[in-house]
Design an enzyme around this catalytic site. Sequence first.
Site, PDB file in Angstrom:
ATOM      1  N   ALA A  86      93.167  76.186  23.934  1.00 32.61           N
ATOM      2  CA  ALA A  86      93.623  75.308  24.894  1.00 32.61           C
ATOM      3  C   ALA A  86      94.852  74.323  24.258  1.00 32.61           C
ATOM      4  O   ALA A  86      94.630  74.009  22.952  1.00 32.61           O
ATOM      5  CB  ALA A  86      92.782  74.410  25.543  1.00 32.61           C
ATOM      6  N   ALA A 143      92.727  68.689  24.613  1.00 27.54           N
ATOM      7  CA  ALA A 143      93.021  70.147  24.792  1.00 27.54           C
ATOM      8  C   ALA A 143      91.566  70.696  25.264  1.00 27.54           C
ATOM      9  O   ALA A 143      91.513  71.193  26.528  1.00 27.54           O
ATOM     10  CB  ALA A 143      93.346  70.835  23.893  1.00 27.54           C
ATOM     11  N   THR A 191      93.257  56.910  25.059  1.00 37.30           N
ATOM     12  CA  THR A 191      94.289  56.448  25.915  1.00 37.30           C
ATOM     13  C   THR A 191      94.159  56.356  27.416  1.00 37.30           C
ATOM     14  O   THR A 191      93.608  57.401  27.778  1.00 37.30           O
ATOM     15  CB  THR A 191      95.557  57.584  25.617  1.00 37.30           C
ATOM     16  OG1 THR A 191      95.769  57.594  24.408  1.00 37.30           O
ATOM     17  CG2 THR A 191      96.776  57.321  26.186  1.00 37.30           C
ATOM     18  N   ARG A 214     100.162  64.393  12.202  1.00 36.98           N
ATOM     19  CA  ARG A 214      98.622  64.072  12.482  1.00 36.98           C
ATOM     20  C   ARG A 214      97.803  64.153  11.171  1.00 36.98           C
ATOM     21  O   ARG A 214      98.080  65.332  10.638  1.00 36.98           O
ATOM     22  CB  ARG A 214      98.087  64.516  13.893  1.00 36.98           C
ATOM     23  CG  ARG A 214      98.759  63.959  14.982  1.00 36.98           C
ATOM     24  CD  ARG A 214      98.282  64.366  16.489  1.00 36.98           C
ATOM     25  NE  ARG A 214      98.166  65.712  16.783  1.00 36.98           N
ATOM     26  CZ  ARG A 214      98.876  66.288  17.606  1.00 36.98           C
ATOM     27  NH1 ARG A 214      99.717  65.435  18.142  1.00 36.98           N
ATOM     28  NH2 ARG A 214      98.895  67.515  17.772  1.00 36.98           N
ATOM     29  N   PRO A 215      96.622  63.564  11.005  1.00 33.08           N
ATOM     30  CA  PRO A 215      95.750  63.905  10.203  1.00 33.08           C
ATOM     31  C   PRO A 215      95.224  65.257  10.416  1.00 33.08           C
ATOM     32  O   PRO A 215      95.104  65.745  11.600  1.00 33.08           O
ATOM     33  CB  PRO A 215      94.506  62.804  10.467  1.00 33.08           C
ATOM     34  CG  PRO A 215      95.259  61.609  11.157  1.00 33.08           C
ATOM     35  CD  PRO A 215      96.417  62.360  11.933  1.00 33.08           C
ATOM     36  N   LEU A 216      94.796  66.047   9.428  1.00 31.33           N
ATOM     37  CA  LEU A 216      94.296  67.384   9.486  1.00 31.33           C
ATOM     38  C   LEU A 216      92.819  67.595   9.326  1.00 31.33           C
ATOM     39  O   LEU A 216      92.326  66.824   8.717  1.00 31.33           O
ATOM     40  CB  LEU A 216      95.134  68.278   8.600  1.00 31.33           C
ATOM     41  CG  LEU A 216      96.617  68.229   8.457  1.00 31.33           C
ATOM     42  CD1 LEU A 216      96.957  69.307   7.323  1.00 31.33           C
ATOM     43  CD2 LEU A 216      97.227  68.630   9.696  1.00 31.33           C
ATOM     44  N   LYS A 224      83.615  81.742  12.813  1.00 35.17           N
ATOM     45  CA  LYS A 224      84.700  81.173  13.570  1.00 35.17           C
ATOM     46  C   LYS A 224      85.203  80.360  11.991  1.00 35.17           C
ATOM     47  O   LYS A 224      86.447  80.210  12.173  1.00 35.17           O
ATOM     48  CB  LYS A 224      84.147  80.168  14.529  1.00 35.17           C
ATOM     49  CG  LYS A 224      85.126  79.354  15.170  1.00 35.17           C
ATOM     50  CD  LYS A 224      86.304  80.026  15.918  1.00 35.17           C
ATOM     51  CE  LYS A 224      87.457  79.240  16.386  1.00 35.17           C
ATOM     52  NZ  LYS A 224      87.287  78.125  17.332  1.00 35.17           N
ATOM     53  N   ASN A 246      89.168  79.730  11.164  1.00 38.12           N
ATOM     54  CA  ASN A 246      89.862  78.548  10.930  1.00 38.12           C
ATOM     55  C   ASN A 246      90.262  78.308   9.508  1.00 38.12           C
ATOM     56  O   ASN A 246      91.413  77.786   9.091  1.00 38.12           O
ATOM     57  CB  ASN A 246      88.949  77.520  11.249  1.00 38.12           C
ATOM     58  CG  ASN A 246      88.505  77.399  12.794  1.00 38.12           C
ATOM     59  OD1 ASN A 246      87.447  76.851  13.169  1.00 38.12           O
ATOM     60  ND2 ASN A 246      89.483  77.589  13.536  1.00 38.12           N
TER      61      ASN A 246
HETATM   62  N1  LIG Z   1      92.609  73.159  21.086  1.00 40.76           N
HETATM   63  C1  LIG Z   1      91.884  74.370  20.986  1.00 40.76           C
HETATM   64  O1  LIG Z   1      92.299  75.377  21.358  1.00 40.76           O
HETATM   65  C2  LIG Z   1      90.748  74.395  20.081  1.00 40.76           C
HETATM   66  C3  LIG Z   1      89.914  75.596  19.971  1.00 40.76           C
HETATM   67  C4  LIG Z   1      88.911  75.831  19.449  1.00 40.76           C
HETATM   68  C5  LIG Z   1      88.104  74.579  18.727  1.00 40.76           C
HETATM   69  N2  LIG Z   1      88.927  73.352  18.903  1.00 40.76           N
HETATM   70  C6  LIG Z   1      88.268  72.144  18.012  1.00 40.76           C
HETATM   71  O2  LIG Z   1      87.972  71.304  19.194  1.00 40.76           O
HETATM   72  C7  LIG Z   1      88.093  69.930  18.627  1.00 40.76           C
HETATM   73  C8  LIG Z   1      88.792  69.072  19.708  1.00 40.76           C
HETATM   74  O3  LIG Z   1      89.961  69.669  19.481  1.00 40.76           O
HETATM   75  P1  LIG Z   1      91.411  69.419  20.517  1.00 40.76           P
HETATM   76  O4  LIG Z   1      92.414  70.637  20.410  1.00 40.76           O
HETATM   77  O5  LIG Z   1      90.687  69.156  22.048  1.00 40.76           O
HETATM   78  O6  LIG Z   1      91.856  68.215  20.278  1.00 40.76           O
HETATM   79  P2  LIG Z   1      92.636  66.933  21.001  1.00 40.76           P
HETATM   80  O7  LIG Z   1      93.627  67.871  22.061  1.00 40.76           O
HETATM   81  O8  LIG Z   1      93.564  66.103  19.925  1.00 40.76           O
HETATM   82  O9  LIG Z   1      91.816  65.982  21.714  1.00 40.76           O
HETATM   83  C9  LIG Z   1      91.348  65.068  20.932  1.00 40.76           C
HETATM   84  C10 LIG Z   1      90.938  63.946  22.069  1.00 40.76           C
HETATM   85  O10 LIG Z   1      90.139  62.760  21.696  1.00 40.76           O
HETATM   86  C11 LIG Z   1      90.837  61.710  22.108  1.00 40.76           C
HETATM   87  N3  LIG Z   1      90.290  60.533  21.006  1.00 40.76           N
HETATM   88  C12 LIG Z   1      90.992  60.431  19.778  1.00 40.76           C
HETATM   89  N4  LIG Z   1      90.276  59.352  19.118  1.00 40.76           N
HETATM   90  C13 LIG Z   1      89.263  58.849  20.125  1.00 40.76           C
HETATM   91  C14 LIG Z   1      88.459  57.805  20.211  1.00 40.76           C
HETATM   92  N5  LIG Z   1      88.109  57.027  19.351  1.00 40.76           N
HETATM   93  N6  LIG Z   1      87.567  57.581  21.262  1.00 40.76           N
HETATM   94  C15 LIG Z   1      87.638  58.527  22.191  1.00 40.76           C
HETATM   95  N7  LIG Z   1      88.727  59.599  22.340  1.00 40.76           N
HETATM   96  C16 LIG Z   1      89.327  59.792  21.403  1.00 40.76           C
HETATM   97  C17 LIG Z   1      92.198  61.645  21.687  1.00 40.76           C
HETATM   98  O11 LIG Z   1      93.120  61.068  22.584  1.00 40.76           O
HETATM   99  P3  LIG Z   1      94.779  60.659  22.345  1.00 40.76           P
HETATM  100  O12 LIG Z   1      94.925  61.261  23.878  1.00 40.76           O
HETATM  101  O13 LIG Z   1      94.738  59.136  22.454  1.00 40.76           O
HETATM  102  O14 LIG Z   1      95.136  61.368  21.425  1.00 40.76           O
HETATM  103  C18 LIG Z   1      92.335  63.160  22.806  1.00 40.76           C
HETATM  104  O15 LIG Z   1      92.173  63.271  24.152  1.00 40.76           O
HETATM  105  C19 LIG Z   1      88.443  70.177  17.257  1.00 40.76           C
HETATM  106  O16 LIG Z   1      87.529  69.877  16.440  1.00 40.76           O
HETATM  107  C20 LIG Z   1      89.121  71.475  17.334  1.00 40.76           C
HETATM  108  O17 LIG Z   1      89.448  71.996  15.960  1.00 40.76           O
HETATM  109  C21 LIG Z   1      90.101  73.117  19.500  1.00 40.76           C
END
Ligand SMILES: NC(=O)c1ccc[n+]([C@@H]2O[C@H](COP(=O)([O-])OP(=O)(O)OC[C@H]3O[C@@H](n4cnc5c(N)ncnc54)[C@H](OP(=O)(O)O)[C@@H]3O)[C@@H](O)[C@H]2O)c1
Length: 298
Positions: free
Chosen positions: A129, A16, A38, A258-260, A180, A184
């Site tokens: 996102a 995201a 992936t 998924r893991p948290l 923040k 969270n």
């Molecule tokens: N989303 C939000 O709105 C938001 C807002 C603020 C902060 N955050 C923080 O931002 C961070 C990222 O969150 P997110 O929501 O973007 O997570 P996400 O959507 O789960 O994205 C994680 C990405 O990392 C990939 N990944 C997993 N294992 C990997 C590996 N070994 N090597 C390379 N890539 C790998 C995943 O691949 P797959 O496609 O295979 O799963 C996925 O594309 C987190 O700490 C979250 O708390 C998120």
Amino acid sequence: MNTASAASIAVVGPGAIGTAVAAALHEVGRTPSLYGRTPRDHLTLQVGDRVITVPGPVRVDPAEFGRPVDLVFLAVKATQTEAAAEWLTALSGPETVVCVLQNGVEQLEGITLHAPRARIVPAVVWFPAQAQSDGSVRLRGDMRLSLPDTSAARVAAEALHGTRCRVELTANFRALAWRKLLQNAVAGLMALTHRRAGMFGRSDIASLALAYLRECLVVARAEGTELGDEVPQEILDKFQASPADMGTSILTDREAGRPLEWDIRNGVVSRRGRALGVPTPISDVLVPLLAAASDGPG
Ligand SMILES: NC(=O)c1ccc[n+]([C@@H]2O[C@H](COP(=O)([O-])OP(=O)(O)OC[C@H]3O[C@@H](n4cnc5c(N)ncnc54)[C@H](OP(=O)(O)O)[C@@H]3O)[C@@H](O)[C@H]2O)c1
């Protein structure tokens, strides 16, 4: 770093947040290389009615494709950092800046372990996102990052200059990161109840949330962080003013089995409290419940 001459920029973890940052860079002609788990041909970001396609491919083999770059945006979940460490090793040289787009207040310690040669920059990610079922990502707010005001952070800020992702360099990064974190931490209650923001309209949940936020605030201050007395109520007010169906990524992960990210969002408060001799009775109940919900067994 000269962004105009296509300095090498990588996004590791094109989920995201990684997709949003990759799209922001691509829009201004600074298309990053994509490294993930992936394989994909491209990434898609939806912003309102607009669709931004970031050309791939998403590479998945660090041994084959990794070589040092100028700047890495690391956007894997904290639970995935260890598995992604091979990318950090492969992409980092002594001048490489790794900007960590993860929640929490421990990005420096957590990532230095895996990329000891790189210059690590923690970030506070302020925008939401959301990954969609078709693999695209929907941007749900204006993109904004806060970074500490350091020379390494300026490399990341320069790369994002002129993009849709606004970057603020701040002298008070620690306070922003803890603020923040409080947000969270209390959102973790949603993962335990399987309910969305509407639950903060209940008076019993509001009292619990406020008490928990105040406990987190005491730990933050014991760490030397300057946050005012008003912060817990302001955070609660924000949840209460949100749409009742607004979720949070830890709830999305819980619903998907998924893991948290319980340790960096909640466990950190009890860990730091223990180290500083600050009692954390609410965390001491919540954290084991979140840990077990995440990791089992059972
Ligand atoms: N989303 C939000 O709105 C938001 C807002 C603020 C902060 N955050 C923080 O931002 C961070 C990222 O969150 P997110 O929501 O973007 O997570 P996400 O959507 O789960 O994205 C994680 C990405 O990392 C990939 N990944 C997993 N294992 C990997 C590996 N070994 N090597 C390379 N890539 C790998 C995943 O691949 P797959 O496609 O295979 O799963 C996925 O594309 C987190 O700490 C979250 O708390 C998120």
